[in-house]
Scaffold this motif. Structure first.
Motif, PDB file in Angstrom:
ATOM      1  N   MET A   3       0.804  -1.215   0.000  1.00  0.00           N
ATOM      2  CA  MET A   3       0.000   0.000   0.000  1.00  0.00           C
ATOM      3  C   MET A   3       0.840   1.270   0.000  1.00  0.00           C
ATOM      4  N   PHE A   4       1.914   1.274   0.757  1.00  0.00           N
ATOM      5  CA  PHE A   4       2.672   2.509   0.900  1.00  0.00           C
ATOM      6  C   PHE A   4       3.845   2.550  -0.073  1.00  0.00           C
ATOM      7  N   ASP A   8      10.887   0.546   3.936  1.00  0.00           N
ATOM      8  CA  ASP A   8      11.469   0.618   5.270  1.00  0.00           C
ATOM      9  C   ASP A   8      12.867   0.011   5.307  1.00  0.00           C
ATOM     10  N   LYS A 123       9.354   8.707   5.781  1.00  0.00           N
ATOM     11  CA  LYS A 123       8.052   8.348   6.354  1.00  0.00           C
ATOM     12  C   LYS A 123       7.096   9.527   6.229  1.00  0.00           C
ATOM     13  N   GLU A 125       5.168  10.609   8.401  1.00  0.00           N
ATOM     14  CA  GLU A 125       5.275  11.404   9.625  1.00  0.00           C
ATOM     15  C   GLU A 125       6.491  12.331   9.567  1.00  0.00           C
TER      16      GLU A 125
ATOM     17  N   THR B 104       2.940   5.192   9.480  1.00  0.00           N
ATOM     18  CA  THR B 104       3.864   4.396   8.678  1.00  0.00           C
ATOM     19  C   THR B 104       4.265   3.112   9.389  1.00  0.00           C
ATOM     20  N   ASN B 105       4.375   3.160  10.704  1.00  0.00           N
ATOM     21  CA  ASN B 105       4.626   1.912  11.408  1.00  0.00           C
ATOM     22  C   ASN B 105       3.813   1.825  12.691  1.00  0.00           C
ATOM     23  N   ASN B 142       8.080  -2.631  14.181  1.00  0.00           N
ATOM     24  CA  ASN B 142       8.402  -1.712  13.086  1.00  0.00           C
ATOM     25  C   ASN B 142       7.637  -2.015  11.807  1.00  0.00           C
ATOM     26  N   GLN B 144       4.696  -2.045   8.942  1.00  0.00           N
ATOM     27  CA  GLN B 144       3.716  -1.097   8.429  1.00  0.00           C
ATOM     28  C   GLN B 144       2.332  -1.677   8.721  1.00  0.00           C
ATOM     29  N   SER B 146      -0.300  -1.703   7.160  1.00  0.00           N
ATOM     30  CA  SER B 146      -0.972  -2.351   6.027  1.00  0.00           C
ATOM     31  C   SER B 146      -0.527  -3.797   5.835  1.00  0.00           C
ATOM     32  N   THR B 147       0.614  -4.178   6.416  1.00  0.00           N
ATOM     33  CA  THR B 147       1.093  -5.546   6.224  1.00  0.00           C
ATOM     34  C   THR B 147       0.564  -6.490   7.296  1.00  0.00           C
TER      35      THR B 147
END
Lengths: 250, 569
Positions: A3-4, A8, A123, A125, B104-105, B142, B144, B146-147
């Motif tokens: 999705m993003f 990471d 990120k 954020e 994000t996380n 850590n 995300q 969505s996972t």
């Protein structure tokens, strides 16, 4: 489905301050917009790609390769046909026109790639925090970051919806342009409605977590300008300065 | 326990701005004291969610309308307090976990609330660690959001609310969209919170079976509180619950209907049921049970040709995820198959092969003798219809007629034929006469029916239904399943994905249990449901009545079947 856009990893690029990365992006845009020399743009492309490689972000380019390719091709075809110039190769197509098309194509693509590298290594954020630190109001920064976050969500929803409509017999690949455009209605309307419903819950969830309780808030995430940042900032400023110098002063 | 009032509703009425008929809440009076665990149940439109939103001020600050009466939460008059201030007192968790998570996380998700309340950074860090422990998300620090799986997402959403240390936690149907495993996770958190005596807990739920852990059970209907009492007392009101459109527990229902057991004596759980059963001197009739088995066998013989044949089916997604690891399976004309298994087990991936949405990466899928690889989804779609879980993912027209006519139109039927098919499909789903209505203004149950009709209008032999009862209340679930049953009787072959076990036991002919991309169990519903322990390995629990009959040594699938097999007294 992923999705993003954010990847990471823990690389030099990821550890840079978001403000630094914004400046690098700005520098890229400045150079890309100011110069029309193929050589300059190719050097810029190489630098940007190496920069992206450092952050292991180039795998994300695969996701937009179709868009990049289409922009490039459109640019080349469009400018070849309309630019005029010499020497004529075939009909209205000239060597100058083709070259100009390539230059414009690279310009756009490299800006998109620079934006993609930024989003892949920063990120959401961090982006909003970076914006806050350069004096953008928090609500504005949060709204901006949320908009970025929404895009992949909409893509994921529309993917499910397209499966549902294809199961009902929707065939997007046939018919002329107008017919095809009409066929997107069964995809668009449910997508828009789902997004509106989703954002409604999103807004309620935000308020329920105390969003807007006070003007100030703690930031769990911390960003700071470190040695590496200073180096990159210095380089970006030099590039901008040299560009401006060459473009406007000489 | 202290008698301190945490929540007080006085004569609370509310009507949404765009609500035409009646009120969402009508003169509700309610007091909840500190540390209580209150469960709220009721059919769709009973006003449960509205009540929850009144507690933290989303009503009337976010959803506007006509508001009268008073809500006082921990001393705050909600009407005069901003939602963000109320958020410090009461945390609200929603059903739709996807839209609640935005970071994000996972760490940042949990940090968001405390950040808003200016909690010092070190303190936020220790709260994050505490929350990972409380909502059982170790090792996900850590990731995300969505996972994560659905259950993990909802647990994270709860964690992100609990991290602000609210004194009251209210969850609005937190388990509705979850698989059985996910549900267990949420109930575990609820029990932990209840054990911490200073947290007041309010949960809106459909699951009757988990309600015994609560201190109070409140039943609502049409904006009013109908009954408020100890769960064990309320659950014995079998007839009232059925009238309200809430699923009554099966065990008390059976004893009430079969033996006329008095209200105070009604057993609630299967084990209690067994004791009562023996006390009453009842036994199971061998002959009646044999006749049920005979009926299963007759049905088995009556099925027609093989419509879908799957052999060695494997599917590996582009990201390397192996969703299916060699499945052999066939569906014959007239069958009604339920697919069970937790989310991510591969059931959805499997059925998406049946109508050509996905292609096998190994093995093959034959639909009516044709390899799906050699045909198109457009062609397979004529034989196999697919009703997606969320009707809002497919409805797009202004009128019901247009929506249902979409499929025959696109398949080149003439106007006369389209009219016939729309009429026929709407009649089949019991929505005749709604042709000119706007589907978007209908209830979820009705929209679900329109979605089914719009698939039926293509006249498919096989209909795949992905969780057709999720998000519907008991009455709507019944109506939906009666519809599916009728379609099956009329000759449609049904393949249904579901997590709702009573639906499977009462309606499905056959059951396949999928786990980790493999088929673990397959057979008639009676056969599969006789193996309580094996089902438990896939986190599946048979309905109470089935469980009780298994304990008695013979598997029956519904209250009616058990009544039929009961001998003596």
């Amino acid at each position: 489905m992923e999705m993003f856009l954010y990847l990471d990893n823990d690389t030099f690029l990821h550890r840079l301050d978001p403000r630094t990365k914004m400046l690098v992006m700005l520098a890229t845009f400045v150079v890309a917009l100011m110069f029309y020399s193929l050589n300059t743009l190719l050097i810029l492309s190489a630098v940007v790609l190496i920069y992206g490689l450092v952050g292991k972000t180039l795998s994300n380019l695969k996701r937009i390769r179709f868009i990049l390719l289409m922009i490039f091709l459109f640019s080349v075809v469009l400018w070849s046909l309309t630019y005029g110039g010499e020497p004529k190769l075939l009909g209205p197509i000239s060597l100058e026109g083709i070259l100009y098309g390539i230059v414009i194509g690279i310009k756009f693509d490299i800006m998109i790639i620079a934006g993609m590298i930024f989003l892949s290594s920063t990120k959401v954020e961090e982006i909003s925090l970076g914006l806050v630190k350069i004096k953008v109001p928090y609500r504005g920064a949060f709204a901006f970051a949320t908009a970025i976050r929404m895009v992949p969500m909409i893509v994921a929803t529309s993917y499910t919806i397209s499966q549902a409509q294809r199961s009902r017999g929707l065939d997007l690949d046939s018919g002329n342009l107008v017919e095809r455009a009409k066929k997107y209605i069964p995809l668009l309307i449910p997508t828009i409605i789902s997004v509106i419903r989703g954002t409604n819950v999103f807004a309620m969830a935000l308020e329920s977590k105390g969003f807007g309780y006070s003007e100030d808030r703690t930031n769990y995430l911390q960003i700071s300008i470190k040695k590496g940042d200073l180096l990159v900032i210095f380089m970006a400023l030099v590039v901008i300065a040299i560009s401006v110098y060459y473009r406007f002063i000489i | 326990m202290s008698k301190e009032n945490m929540i007080e509703l006085r004569n609370l009425s509310f009507q949404y701005k765009d609500q035409k008929d009646g009120k969402a809440l009508e003169k509700v009076n309610l007091t909840i004291s500190k540390g209580e665990f209150v469960l709220v149940m009721g059919p769709s439109g009973a006003g449960k969610s509205t009540m929850a939103k009144c507690l933290n001020g989303l009503v009337p600050h976010f959803n506007r309308g006509e508001y009268s009466g008073e809500v006082i939460v921990n001393g705050f008059v909600v009407k005069d307090t901003p939602v963000s201030t109320m958020a410090k007192e009461i945390g609200l968790v929603f059903q739709d976990f996807e839209s609640q998570l935005f970071s994000t996380n996972t760490k940042l998700e949990i940090a968001f609330g405390p950040e808003n309340f200016q909690v010092p950074r070190d303190e936020i860090h220790s709260r994050i660690l505490e929350m990972f422990d409380l909502v059982d998300l170790h090792g996900m620090e850590n990731r995300q959001p969505s996972t994560l799986s659905g259950g993990q997402k909802q647990r994270l959403a709860i964690g992100s609310i609990l991290s602000t240390y609210p004194k009251i936690v209210c969850m609005d149907e937190p388990t509705t969209d979850l698989d059985p495993l996910g549900k267990i996770g949420i109930f575990n958190i609820a029990n932990k919170l209840h054990a911490a005596e200073d947290v007041t807990l309010i949960i809106i739920e459909h699951e009757t079976e988990e309600s015994l852990n609560a201190d109070r059970l409140i039943l609502m209907q049409e904006g009013k509180i109908i009954l408020d009492g100890k769960p064990s007392d309320v659950l014995r009101e079998v007839e009232l619950m059925a009238d309200l459109g809430i699923m009554p527990l099966q065990i008390p229902k059976y004893f009430l209907e079969n033996f006329g057991t008095s209200k105070t004596e009604l057993p609630l759980m299967p084990e209690e049921g067994i004791a009562k059963f023996k006390e009453l001197g009842a036994s199971l009739d061998e002959q009646q049970h044999q006749s049920l088995i005979q009926m299963d066998m007759d049905r088995e013989k009556a099925y027609g040709d093989v419509l879908i044949e799957v052999s060695g089916l494997e599917h590996i997604y582009p990201n390397g995820n192996k969703a299916l690891a060699g499945i052999d399976f066939s569906v014959r004309d007239g069958e009604f198959v339920a697919l069970l298994g937790h989310n991510g087990s591969g059931k959805t991936t499997m059925v998406k092969h049946f109508n050509g949405l996905l292609m096998p990466t190994a093995g093959k899928v034959m639909v009516k003798g044709q390899n799906t690889k050699e045909t198109s989804i457009f062609e397979v779609g004529q034989h196999v219809g697919y009703v997606f879980q969320n009707p809002d993912h497919q409805i797009f027209s202004d009128t019901v007629y247009e929506e249902v006519a979409f499929s025959p139109k696109i398949r080149g039927c003439d106007q006369e034929e389209i009219d016939i098919r729309v009429k026929e499909a709407l009649a089949a789903v019991g929505m005749s006469g709604t042709e000119e209505e706007d589907p978007f203004s209908m209830t979820k149950g009705e929209r679900q029916r329109i979605a089914v009709a719009s698939v039926l209008s293509a006249r498919p032999d096989v209909i795949i239904l992905d969780e057709p009862t999720t998000g519907l209340d008991y009455r709507e679930q019944r109506q939906m399943m009666e519809l599916v049953k009728k379609l099956n009787r009329n000759g449609h072959t049904i393949i249904m994905i579901t997590h709702t076990m009573w639906v499977v036991s009462e309606y499905a002919h056959k059951v396949a249990v999928i786990k980790d991309g493999k088929m673990m169990m397959y057979g008639t519903t009676r056969e599969v449901f006789s193996h309580d322990e094996e089902l438990a390995k896939s986190f599946l629990k048979t309905p109470d009545i089935v469980h009780m009959s298994n304990l008695l040594g013979k598997t029956v699938l519904s209250v009616d079947e058990l009544k039929q097999c009961t001998k003596g007294v």
